[in-house]
Design a protein around this motif. Structure first.
Motif, PDB file in Angstrom:
ATOM      1  N   LEU A   1      64.410 -35.893  55.454  1.00 55.18           N
ATOM      2  CA  LEU A   1      63.300 -35.520  56.339  1.00 55.18           C
ATOM      3  C   LEU A   1      63.791 -35.327  57.761  1.00 55.18           C
ATOM      4  CD1 LEU A   1      60.863 -38.139  54.829  1.00 55.18           C
ATOM      5  CD2 LEU A   1      60.605 -35.661  54.603  1.00 55.18           C
ATOM      6  N   ARG A   2      65.015 -34.863  57.884  1.00 59.96           N
ATOM      7  CA  ARG A   2      65.632 -34.752  59.208  1.00 59.96           C
ATOM      8  C   ARG A   2      65.013 -33.658  60.070  1.00 59.96           C
ATOM      9  NH1 ARG A   2      71.831 -34.570  57.410  1.00 59.96           N
ATOM     10  NH2 ARG A   2      70.831 -33.332  55.768  1.00 59.96           N
ATOM     11  N   HIS A   3      64.138 -32.849  59.486  1.00 60.94           N
ATOM     12  CA  HIS A   3      63.441 -31.833  60.278  1.00 60.94           C
ATOM     13  C   HIS A   3      62.238 -32.414  61.018  1.00 60.94           C
ATOM     14  CE1 HIS A   3      61.167 -32.122  56.552  1.00 60.94           C
ATOM     15  NE2 HIS A   3      60.133 -31.581  57.179  1.00 60.94           N
ATOM     16  N   ILE A   4      61.855 -33.648  60.688  1.00 60.42           N
ATOM     17  CA  ILE A   4      60.693 -34.261  61.338  1.00 60.42           C
ATOM     18  C   ILE A   4      61.053 -34.614  62.775  1.00 60.42           C
ATOM     19  CG2 ILE A   4      59.059 -36.176  61.289  1.00 60.42           C
ATOM     20  CD1 ILE A   4      58.713 -34.271  58.957  1.00 60.42           C
ATOM     21  N   PRO A   5      60.280 -34.130  63.757  1.00 61.30           N
ATOM     22  CA  PRO A   5      60.620 -34.397  65.157  1.00 61.30           C
ATOM     23  C   PRO A   5      60.195 -35.789  65.593  1.00 61.30           C
ATOM     24  CG  PRO A   5      58.599 -33.132  65.051  1.00 61.30           C
ATOM     25  CD  PRO A   5      59.094 -33.260  63.620  1.00 61.30           C
ATOM     26  N   ASP A   6      60.645 -36.186  66.756  1.00 64.28           N
ATOM     27  CA  ASP A   6      60.165 -37.425  67.361  1.00 64.28           C
ATOM     28  C   ASP A   6      58.647 -37.383  67.460  1.00 64.28           C
ATOM     29  OD1 ASP A   6      62.821 -38.004  67.657  1.00 64.28           O
ATOM     30  OD2 ASP A   6      62.866 -37.730  69.822  1.00 64.28           O
ATOM     31  N   LEU A   7      58.013 -38.498  67.118  1.00 62.96           N
ATOM     32  CA  LEU A   7      56.555 -38.630  67.124  1.00 62.96           C
ATOM     33  C   LEU A   7      55.870 -37.650  66.161  1.00 62.96           C
ATOM     34  CD1 LEU A   7      55.890 -39.181  70.938  1.00 62.96           C
ATOM     35  CD2 LEU A   7      55.957 -40.910  69.133  1.00 62.96           C
ATOM     36  N   GLY A   8      56.639 -37.118  65.215  1.00 61.65           N
ATOM     37  CA  GLY A   8      56.074 -36.193  64.235  1.00 61.65           C
ATOM     38  C   GLY A   8      55.383 -36.925  63.098  1.00 61.65           C
ATOM     39  N   ASP A   9      54.746 -36.149  62.213  1.00 64.76           N
ATOM     40  CA  ASP A   9      54.041 -36.685  61.057  1.00 64.76           C
ATOM     41  C   ASP A   9      54.785 -36.317  59.780  1.00 64.76           C
ATOM     42  OD1 ASP A   9      52.129 -37.472  62.851  1.00 64.76           O
ATOM     43  OD2 ASP A   9      50.601 -36.047  62.189  1.00 64.76           O
ATOM     44  N   ILE A  10      55.049 -37.305  58.929  1.00 63.51           N
ATOM     45  CA  ILE A  10      55.618 -37.061  57.617  1.00 63.51           C
ATOM     46  C   ILE A  10      54.451 -36.880  56.650  1.00 63.51           C
ATOM     47  CG2 ILE A  10      57.065 -37.971  55.768  1.00 63.51           C
ATOM     48  CD1 ILE A  10      58.512 -39.641  57.914  1.00 63.51           C
ATOM     49  N   THR A  11      54.282 -35.677  56.142  1.00 62.20           N
ATOM     50  CA  THR A  11      53.120 -35.315  55.328  1.00 62.20           C
ATOM     51  C   THR A  11      53.469 -35.290  53.844  1.00 62.20           C
ATOM     52  OG1 THR A  11      53.585 -32.946  55.380  1.00 62.20           O
ATOM     53  CG2 THR A  11      52.324 -33.868  57.240  1.00 62.20           C
ATOM     54  N   VAL A  12      52.450 -35.107  53.024  1.00 60.53           N
ATOM     55  CA  VAL A  12      52.661 -34.948  51.589  1.00 60.53           C
ATOM     56  C   VAL A  12      53.542 -33.733  51.315  1.00 60.53           C
ATOM     57  CG1 VAL A  12      51.532 -34.415  49.393  1.00 60.53           C
ATOM     58  CG2 VAL A  12      50.535 -36.128  50.925  1.00 60.53           C
ATOM     59  N   ALA A  13      53.302 -32.631  52.014  1.00 62.17           N
ATOM     60  CA  ALA A  13      54.125 -31.434  51.814  1.00 62.17           C
ATOM     61  C   ALA A  13      55.586 -31.725  52.127  1.00 62.17           C
ATOM     62  CB  ALA A  13      53.604 -30.294  52.687  1.00 62.17           C
ATOM     63  N   ASP A  14      55.840 -32.496  53.175  1.00 60.46           N
ATOM     64  CA  ASP A  14      57.216 -32.880  53.507  1.00 60.46           C
ATOM     65  C   ASP A  14      57.833 -33.700  52.381  1.00 60.46           C
ATOM     66  OD1 ASP A  14      57.315 -31.748  56.165  1.00 60.46           O
ATOM     67  OD2 ASP A  14      56.064 -33.426  56.843  1.00 60.46           O
ATOM     68  N   MET A  15      57.075 -34.639  51.844  1.00 61.08           N
ATOM     69  CA  MET A  15      57.576 -35.497  50.779  1.00 61.08           C
ATOM     70  C   MET A  15      57.867 -34.684  49.516  1.00 61.08           C
ATOM     71  SD  MET A  15      57.607 -38.590  52.109  1.00 61.08           S
ATOM     72  CE  MET A  15      57.289 -39.948  50.998  1.00 61.08           C
ATOM     73  N   GLU A  16      56.969 -33.770  49.165  1.00 56.35           N
ATOM     74  CA  GLU A  16      57.163 -32.975  47.958  1.00 56.35           C
ATOM     75  C   GLU A  16      58.382 -32.080  48.077  1.00 56.35           C
ATOM     76  OE1 GLU A  16      52.554 -32.709  46.325  1.00 56.35           O
ATOM     77  OE2 GLU A  16      53.353 -31.090  47.591  1.00 56.35           O
ATOM     78  N   ALA A  17      58.565 -31.470  49.247  1.00 58.36           N
ATOM     79  CA  ALA A  17      59.728 -30.610  49.447  1.00 58.36           C
ATOM     80  C   ALA A  17      61.022 -31.420  49.401  1.00 58.36           C
ATOM     81  CB  ALA A  17      59.604 -29.869  50.774  1.00 58.36           C
ATOM     82  N   ALA A  18      61.010 -32.603  50.015  1.00 58.64           N
ATOM     83  CA  ALA A  18      62.205 -33.451  50.026  1.00 58.64           C
ATOM     84  C   ALA A  18      62.502 -33.996  48.636  1.00 58.64           C
ATOM     85  CB  ALA A  18      62.016 -34.599  51.023  1.00 58.64           C
ATOM     86  N   GLU A  19      61.460 -34.321  47.883  1.00 56.66           N
ATOM     87  CA  GLU A  19      61.646 -34.781  46.512  1.00 56.66           C
ATOM     88  C   GLU A  19      62.309 -33.689  45.670  1.00 56.66           C
ATOM     89  OE1 GLU A  19      58.811 -36.710  43.053  1.00 56.66           O
ATOM     90  OE2 GLU A  19      58.179 -34.848  44.023  1.00 56.66           O
ATOM     91  N   ALA A  20      61.820 -32.464  45.798  1.00 60.52           N
ATOM     92  CA  ALA A  20      62.404 -31.356  45.046  1.00 60.52           C
ATOM     93  C   ALA A  20      63.870 -31.148  45.427  1.00 60.52           C
ATOM     94  CB  ALA A  20      61.596 -30.087  45.292  1.00 60.52           C
ATOM     95  N   LYS A  21      64.167 -31.262  46.707  1.00 62.58           N
ATOM     96  CA  LYS A  21      65.546 -31.086  47.187  1.00 62.58           C
ATOM     97  C   LYS A  21      66.457 -32.186  46.650  1.00 62.58           C
ATOM     98  CE  LYS A  21      68.210 -30.573  51.473  1.00 62.58           C
ATOM     99  NZ  LYS A  21      68.130 -30.549  52.972  1.00 62.58           N
ATOM    100  N   SER A  22      65.922 -33.398  46.486  1.00 61.87           N
ATOM    101  CA  SER A  22      66.734 -34.522  46.021  1.00 61.87           C
ATOM    102  C   SER A  22      67.129 -34.381  44.557  1.00 61.87           C
ATOM    103  CB  SER A  22      65.980 -35.842  46.220  1.00 61.87           C
ATOM    104  OG  SER A  22      64.978 -36.016  45.229  1.00 61.87           O
TER     105      SER A  22
ATOM    106  N   VAL B   1      49.056 -41.580  56.073  1.00 58.87           N
ATOM    107  CA  VAL B   1      48.402 -42.318  54.986  1.00 58.87           C
ATOM    108  C   VAL B   1      48.396 -41.484  53.708  1.00 58.87           C
ATOM    109  CG1 VAL B   1      47.007 -43.763  56.519  1.00 58.87           C
ATOM    110  CG2 VAL B   1      46.108 -41.571  55.763  1.00 58.87           C
ATOM    111  N   GLU B   2      48.273 -40.178  53.826  1.00 52.63           N
ATOM    112  CA  GLU B   2      48.291 -39.322  52.639  1.00 52.63           C
ATOM    113  C   GLU B   2      49.657 -39.392  51.946  1.00 52.63           C
ATOM    114  OE1 GLU B   2      45.260 -38.003  55.510  1.00 52.63           O
ATOM    115  OE2 GLU B   2      47.438 -38.277  55.685  1.00 52.63           O
ATOM    116  N   ALA B   3      50.738 -39.378  52.734  1.00 55.85           N
ATOM    117  CA  ALA B   3      52.076 -39.464  52.162  1.00 55.85           C
ATOM    118  C   ALA B   3      52.334 -40.853  51.576  1.00 55.85           C
ATOM    119  CB  ALA B   3      53.122 -39.136  53.220  1.00 55.85           C
ATOM    120  N   THR B   4      51.784 -41.877  52.207  1.00 53.01           N
ATOM    121  CA  THR B   4      51.905 -43.237  51.679  1.00 53.01           C
ATOM    122  C   THR B   4      51.188 -43.362  50.344  1.00 53.01           C
ATOM    123  OG1 THR B   4      51.983 -44.103  53.939  1.00 53.01           O
ATOM    124  CG2 THR B   4      51.489 -45.673  52.183  1.00 53.01           C
ATOM    125  N   ARG B   5      49.988 -42.791  50.257  1.00 55.26           N
ATOM    126  CA  ARG B   5      49.253 -42.830  48.993  1.00 55.26           C
ATOM    127  C   ARG B   5      49.991 -42.013  47.926  1.00 55.26           C
ATOM    128  NH1 ARG B   5      44.345 -44.766  48.139  1.00 55.26           N
ATOM    129  NH2 ARG B   5      43.809 -44.767  50.353  1.00 55.26           N
TER     130      ARG B   5
END
Length: 233
Positions: A95-116, A150-154
């Motif tokens: 998730l290194r594209h997430i900026p300072d004070l940025g939000d880690i979203t569900v879309a970010d998690m799904e994309a990172a999961e696919a990349k992993s 909270v959406e990404a946590t859920r």
């Protein structure tokens, strides 16, 4: 195939940066090899000298894990939580594209999961944002960490992930005092490690074995941990 150990813990130092609400730790020499000579230990010609250090710190400084007690007055303290919550199979998401004070979203998690290349399935999930390397040990490390929404946590919880880990002092933004992520963890009965480091060394490794075991503090709201991962090369 060889197995390497990757240290994921920040060094605990005197007056190191801590969360904005928390006192920094105090580490100092209690007895040194020089001062302990006066105790007259050992034998003539071979004195037994030693060093001891004084450590005063909160249980949420440096690389640490949150107990359920941290956010709930009725939650289990760190000594009451099952030991096997604090180690197991893990994946690290890029998730290194997430900026300072940025939000880690569900879309970010799904994309990172696919990349992993590994589907989250009851894994410990570690979130590599590059935040620590960008800022530590400056005070920006206290004031600029991103938010795990909270959406990404859920999303993690729905995939059986009961523990996750982040860089920086918190899973919530320092600029937002609602602590929505911590409150959701309280509701779901899940928790996390904070102030992990060197997570970039786990990227591309698919599944690893992660360990972040706390000290057995009676009534502890959390604990420092020596976090590390075992990686097969």
């Amino acid at each position: 195939m060889t197995t390497r150990t990757i240290d994921l813990s920040v060094t605990i130092e005197d007056n190191m940066p801590a969360h904005k609400l928390f006192q920094r730790p105090v580490l100092t020499t209690h007895l040194s090899h020089e001062s302990s000579k006066a105790l007259g230990l050992g034998i003539e010609g071979d004195p037994m000298t030693f060093q001891t250090n004084f450590i005063a710190m909160l249980d949420h400084v440096g690389t640490h894990v949150d107990a359920f007690r941290h956010v709930s007055p009725t939650g289990a303290s760190v000594d009451e939580m099952p030991l096997d919550m604090f180690f197991g199979k893990a994946i690290c998401l890029d998730l290194r594209h997430i900026p300072d004070l940025g939000d880690i979203t569900v879309a970010d998690m799904e994309a990172a999961e696919a990349k992993s290349g590994v589907a989250v399935d009851r894994h410990i999930v570690l979130l590599c944002t590059g935040f620590h390397a960008r800022h530590y040990p400056s005070l920006d490390a206290v004031w600029k960490n991103p938010l795990l929404t909270v959406e990404a946590t859920r999303w993690l919880y729905e995939r059986g992930s009961m523990m996750h880990g982040v860089e920086g002092p918190s899973t919530d933004k320092p600029t937002d005092d609602r602590f929505a992520q911590h409150r959701l963890c309280r509701e779901l009965g899940i928790s996390h490690w904070e102030w992990l480091v060197n997570l970039d060394a786990l990227l591309g490794k698919r599944e690893v074995q992660f360990f972040g075991v706390p000290l057995k503090f009676k009534g502890g709201s959390g604990s420092p941990v020596r976090a590390f991962a075992l990686v097969d090369d």
